[in-house]
Structure formats: structure tokens, C-alpha cells
Design an enzyme around this catalytic site. Structure first.
Site, short mmCIF file in Angstrom:
data_model
loop_
_atom_site.label_atom_id
_atom_site.label_comp_id
_atom_site.label_asym_id
_atom_site.label_seq_id
_atom_site.Cartn_x
_atom_site.Cartn_y
_atom_site.Cartn_z
N ASP A 262 0.82 -1.21 0.00
CA ASP A 262 0.00 0.00 0.00
C ASP A 262 0.86 1.26 0.00
O ASP A 262 1.81 1.39 0.79
CB ASP A 262 -0.91 -0.02 1.24
CG ASP A 262 -1.77 1.22 1.35
OD1 ASP A 262 -2.66 1.39 0.51
OD2 ASP A 262 -1.52 2.02 2.28
N GLU A 297 1.55 -0.07 -4.93
CA GLU A 297 0.73 1.11 -5.16
C GLU A 297 1.69 2.28 -4.99
O GLU A 297 2.24 2.49 -3.90
CB GLU A 297 -0.42 1.23 -4.16
CG GLU A 297 -1.26 2.48 -4.45
CD GLU A 297 -2.18 2.88 -3.30
OE1 GLU A 297 -3.15 3.59 -3.57
OE2 GLU A 297 -1.91 2.50 -2.15
#
Length: 607
Positions: A262, A297
Site C-alpha cells: 500500500d 501502489e
């Protein structure tokens, strides 16, 4: 087969007893709380406190008493039956006997990812409930499920990005062995399993590291969530290892096939090697025989992490979420231009074309949304599978005020057009749970801070405050209509209703998704497994998009009309039509006429 990841943190069962280890460099003293007794722990010069106990065993509860008063859970706890503020439970990871002894993973080119929030994916909201849906997903054409973060978070409902104990699968979903059964069953069905992990911050409730390991964080690198993680200052070696071991723990002990990291752009590292680089190298070195897939990401659009070697294998990370593809699609389909869509709304088709052809739309270009900041690196040299494409995901749906899916915002004809191009383009597709049938249920933002009313109020007010800069919510009355994320009904509204799949029009949408995924496996995947030679793109003044991707084994060509009038095109001589969005596309010999908002995908022979 038994699988155990050995690490210097936490409670580990050894022949001499259970070894407890806590890094607490800013504590004065630490005691082990075990079986209603407190045992002193010895420390070394690096801030480690250790103890081996023959009285501890699997199933025992334990915690650490810091400086004589505060009892905290183990930051490397393998299980938290009583949530983030309770005692940790000693787990014997070798107690589970795996049946997937021959499973080594699947090639990345075959991946069709299905993003899942365990708590809302099924009526049960558990690993066991999800396990019952795996055959449906396999039959749909999904080849990999991707779980949103499951590290222990406060309360019973959360997206997972508020986790504070990253080694403990959240007890709201079941036990560690329940999670292992889910992975084991998925592998038996030929499905890979990915996990979304968060190494850029800890949640706002239940993070006790500040009480005994202040150097875990640094004020030099502030983040949207507070002080940054210290990955490049004094003591950072242990901090880095805490996360590196976490990645290996999920891949080894739980046999996950891949991880999605993330928001790595929020991990600031001024040292060498960069955290992102060392993370991938540690994983690749530890697991050389398995097909492990690492996905970033990364808002910074850094192509440097995504390169391939001479055998077309990832040197570091396998792929990155292609936000540029999504954002371009969204601006083009909905006309929205606020927030980060500002970067795409001025020339959505141009941005979409560049992103489909080269991965990033922003490759060193200035971002209007970020006041002209330069973003991105050249990416046209990368294989298309270095990008995970999507029309929807948890962020893009759930971060809307009302959690509307794309199917709630645009006509079904335009959604069908986008879905066909999305699933048959050479990037790796990611489907957000329920998207395959255009589920009626929203996916809204929800948390559970019942034990902290002040935090609950701050989140509730903050959520509504986020949208004040959007025109639709300048009216205070409209702002009050935004769902309360702390209300359980917000969570319940977000739960999928699988019975819809038997009803029109959901049944027909599901059937269309299945046909597209069948076509992807038979015709697109073989191309992806061959050497990539690059792409060619043209965009006409009539808003016709023409993209050709060339591989050693053939070509893939997209011709799409996004205008309100018909446009003409030319078929490749050796091409055959794989898919068209409309039966009204007119073909005469090698000539084509595409009606408004229609597309065709063709496959050609190798040169």
C-alpha cells in the site's frame, strides 16, 4: 507439511520453551505478563528484551509491562483474540498441516485479480464464508484473489488500513488456521492468493510502539497519518527488518502467492538501498523456487522498480497499480473533474491512450492537481503486465462520499464498452468484488471505534470535512447526508448480495464477464507470455483511439470511437476480430465504421 517462519520478533516455540523478544529501545524496564504473573526480561545494548519460558505454551495469553505500569500486546503477535488492546495469544504455526505441497504458484501473465474485503464479501464475513465462494470465482475466470489488509485493527469492522498489529490476522474474520484453510483451498482450485499489506503507517488506535520504541518513527518524514516510519535513521535496521520479516511471514507461513504494498510513495527513505529495493531483494532471495508476485501502489509512477531481466522476469517488483488507466477511464466515462480527476479531465482520451499504450499517463509531466509538481518516469519500455489495470477498486468506490460503483454512475452500454477493453487489454486486470455482476450494493467507508468515542467523532467529522471542497457538498445539509462511517449500518449496506447473480440484469452482466475472461485466457495470455516489442498509438481528431501492442507471437489492436458520430477505420490484413462492443459495427472488406462509443479488438499474426 508444516510451515513456520522464524523471526527475531515475538513469541516463538523452541525446544527449550517459548522465546519472547521485544525491541523496546526507549523503555527503562520490560516485564513479561504470562499466566497472571510478571517475569522480568533481560535487555541488551541494542534495546532488545528477551526471555525463554518453559511455563508458556500454545494458547497461553501474554503481554509486556512497560516501565512498571502499561501492559501492551506483542507488536509481532500472531493472534489477538481480544482485539488490539488485549493480550496476545501464543500460536504454534506448525499445528496446521498443509495439503498444497506441490503448489508453486502460477505465472503472472495468467493473473486475473479479484479484490476482496473479507468482512463484506459474504454474509458470514469470515475466511470460512469466503472459502465457500472460491469455486464461483474459479468458474468465472478469476485466477487470483487479493485480500484487503487483515492485520489486526481496532473493533470488528474496518477496511484494514487502520491495522496496528501486522502479524496478527484479524480475529473478526476467524483464526490463523481458518486463514490457512482458505489459502489451502484456493490452491487446490488453482487460485493464487494475494494479500494487501501496509508498511507506510499504523492506525490511530492500538499502536503502542510510541510507548517503548519511539525511534520506530521519525519526525523528519511526516506523512498524512503523522510521523513517518523510520526506515533510514538511527535504529532503522530493526524497523526495516520488522517489515521485511512481515512480508516473508505471510509468504512462507501462510503460503500467500503475492503481496500488494500500500502507498509506497509515503515511505520516505533517504538511504541506500531504498526500502522498496531491499524489500523485493530480500523476498526474491528467500523464495527463489516459487512464483512470487510483488505489486506496488505508487503514486510517484516510478518505473525504476518494475524492470525485467533478460529472461523477462521481474528484477524487483512485478507490477504497479495503474491508477492513471483508471483515472483516465473515470474522467472519460463520467465527466468528473474534481479532486485527482483534475489531472485527467482536460484530455481524458489522450491520457487513457497513453496509459493503455505505455502504462503511465504521467511520465515526468506536471500535475495540475498537485500545483504543477512533476510526477512520473518514462514507462513505455515496460511490459504491459508491469501494470495492474482496473475500472474500480476499494479506493475508487469507497472513497466516494456514498460509495457508488461505476455501474451506478454511467449507462450500462458505456460500462460494457469499458469492461470489454479493460479485460482484453494486455495489462493485468483487477476486478473489485461484485463488479463482475454490477452489484447493487455500494462499498462505503466504515470503521469501528466504539471504545473510543472521541476518535469516532473525529473520524465522522473528518469524513464529512473531506468533501467540503467538492461543489456537491458545499451545502451543509448535503454534507450531513454522507454516511456515518462509525455506524454499523454503513458496514451492512456494503455487504455483497450474491443472490443477485441469479436475477436480471445482473445475471447477464456476469455472463458477459465470464465470456470476456474466457477470451482473455485463450487469446490474450499466450501473447503476454512472449517477448514484448512495444506499442503504437494514434488518436484522431474525431476521438478515435487506435492502440497496437506487438509481441513476438502476434499483435493486439484496439480501435475505439469515443465521439458522438461514426468514425472509419482499417482492419489489419491478417487480423481476426476477438471482440466488438456492438453488433452494429459495420465492416466492408478491410474497412470498418464504428458507431459512437463502440470499440473492436483484433488479434494479428506474428511478423
Amino acid at each position: 507439511m508444516r510451515r513456520v517462519h522464524s523471526m527475531p520478533f515475538g513469541a516463538e516455540i523452541t525446544p527449550d520453551g517459548v522465546r519472547f523478544a521485544l525491541w523496546a529501545p526507549t523503555a527503562h524496564e520490560v516485564g513479561l505478563v504470562l499466566n497472571n504473573a510478571e517475569l522480568p526480561m533481560t535487555s541488551d545494548d541494542e534495546g532488545w528484551y528477551r526471555l525463554v519460558s518453559q511455563d508458556a505454551r500454545a494458547g497461553s495469553r501474554y503481554g509486556y509491562k512497560i516501565d512498571g505500569n502499561l501492559v501492551v500486546p506483542d507488536p509481532a503477535s500472531r493472534f489477538q483474540p481480544d482485539d488490539v488492546h488485549g493480550l496476545s495469544l501464543i500460536v504454534d504455526p506448525g499445528s496446521y498441516s498443509w495439503s498444497d505441497t506441490s503448489w508453486m504458484g502460477r505465472p503472472w501473465e495468467e493473473a486475473v485479480l479479484y479484490e476482496i474485503h473479507v468482512g463484506t464479501a459474504t454474509p458470514e464475513g469470515t475466511y470460512a464464508g469466503l472459502m465457500a465462494k472460491l469455486e464461483n470465482l474459479r468458474d468465472l475466470g478469476v485466477t487470483a484473489i487479493e485480500l484487503m489488509p487483515i492485520g489486526e485493527f481496532p473493533g470488528q469492522r474496518n477496511w484494514g488500513y487502520d491495522g496496528v498489529l501486522p502479524y496478527a490476522p484479524d480475529a473478526a474474520y476467524g483464526s490463523p488456521n481458518d486463514l490457512k484453510r482458505l489459502v489451502d483451498r484456493a490452491h487446490a482450485l488453482g487460485l493464487m492468493v494475494f494479500l494487501d499489506v501496509v508498511y507506510n503507517h499504523f492506525g490511530p488506535s492500538g499502536n503502542y510502539l510510541h510507548a517503548y520504541a519511539k525511534t520506530f518513527f521519525t519526525e523528519r518524514h511526516p506523512t498524512p497519518w503523522g510521523a513517518g516510519i523510520n526506515v533510514d535513521g538511527e535504529g532503522s535496521r530493526i524497523v526495516r527488518d520488522f517489515f521485511f520479516h512481515n512480508a516473508l511471514y505471510w509468504l512462507e507461513e501462510f503460503h500467500f502467492d503475492g503481496l500488494r504494498f500500500d502507498a509506497v510513495h509515503a515511505i520516505v527513505d533517504d538511504g541506500e538501498p531504498h526500502f522498496i529495493e531491499e524489500l523485493a531483494n530480500r523476498i526474491r532471495e528467500a523464495l527463489p523456487g516459487r512464483q512470487i508476485h510483488l505489486v506496488l501502489e505508487n503514486e510517484a509512477n516510478q518505473a525504476r522498480w518494475l524492470g525485467r531481466d533478460g529472461e523477462q522476469q521481474p528484477r524487483l517488483h512485478t507490477a504497479q497499480w495503474a491508477d492513471d488507466i483508471h483515472n483516465s477511464w473515470h474522467a472519460l466515462l463520467t465527466g468528473e473533474n474534481e479532486g485527482y480527476y483534475e489531472d485527467y479531465a482536460n484530455r481524458p482520451l489522450e491520457h487513457l491512450g497513453r496509459a493503455l499504450a505505455e502504462g503511465f499517463a504521467y511520465q515526468g509531466d506536471r500535475s495540475p492537481h498537485k500545483s504543477g509538481v512533476v510526477r512520473g518516469e518514462p514507462s513505455g519500455h515496460l511490459h504491459p503486465t508491469a501494470f495492474v489495470s482496473f475500472l474500480q477498486n476499494h479506493d475508487q468506490v469507497g472513497n466516494r462520499a456514498f460509495g457508488e460503483r461505476l455501474s451506478h454512475l454511467i449507462p450500462p452500454e458505456r460500462l460494457s464498452l469499458a469492461q470489454g477493453i479493460f479485460l482484453l487489454s494486455p495489462q493485468i486486470p483487477l476486478i473489485f468484488m461484485g463488479e463482475e455482476w454490477s452489484a447493487s450494493t455500494p462499498f462505503q467507508f466504515f470503521v469501528d471505534f466504539e471504545n473510543d468515542p472521541d476518535l469516532a467523532k473525529a473520524v465522522r467529522d473528518g469524513r464529512r470535512g473531506e468533501f467540503k471542497r467538492f461543489k456537491a457538498f458545499t451545502d451543509p445539509e448535503m454534507s450531513q447526508r454522507i454516511p456515518d462511517p462509525t455506524d454499523r449500518t454503513t458496514f451492512e449496506r456494503s455487504r455483497l448480495d450474491w443472490s443477485e447473480t441469479e436475477l436480471p440484469p445482473y445475471r447477464e452482466t456476469l455472463s458477459q464477464t465470464r465470456r470476456l475472461l474466457d477470451l482473455r485466457q485463450t487469446d490474450i495470455v499466450p501473447l503476454l507470455k512472449s517477448e514484448y516489442h512495444g506499442s503504437r498509438i494514434t488518436i484522431s481528431s474525431e476521438k478515435a483511439l487506435d492502440v497496437t501492442w506487438t509481441f513476438a507471437s502476434g499483435t493486439l489492436r484496439l480501435l475505439a470511437n469515443f465521439s458522438d458520430g461514426p468514425v472509419s477505420g482499417i482492419m489489419d490484413e491478417d487480423a481476426r476480430v476477438l471482440w466488438s462492443s456492438s453488433t452494429s459495427i459495420v465492416s466492408a472488406g478491410s474497412g470498418l465504421q464504428l458507431l459512437p462509443w463502440t470499440a473492436i479488438i483484433m488479434k494479428g499474426m506474428s511478423a
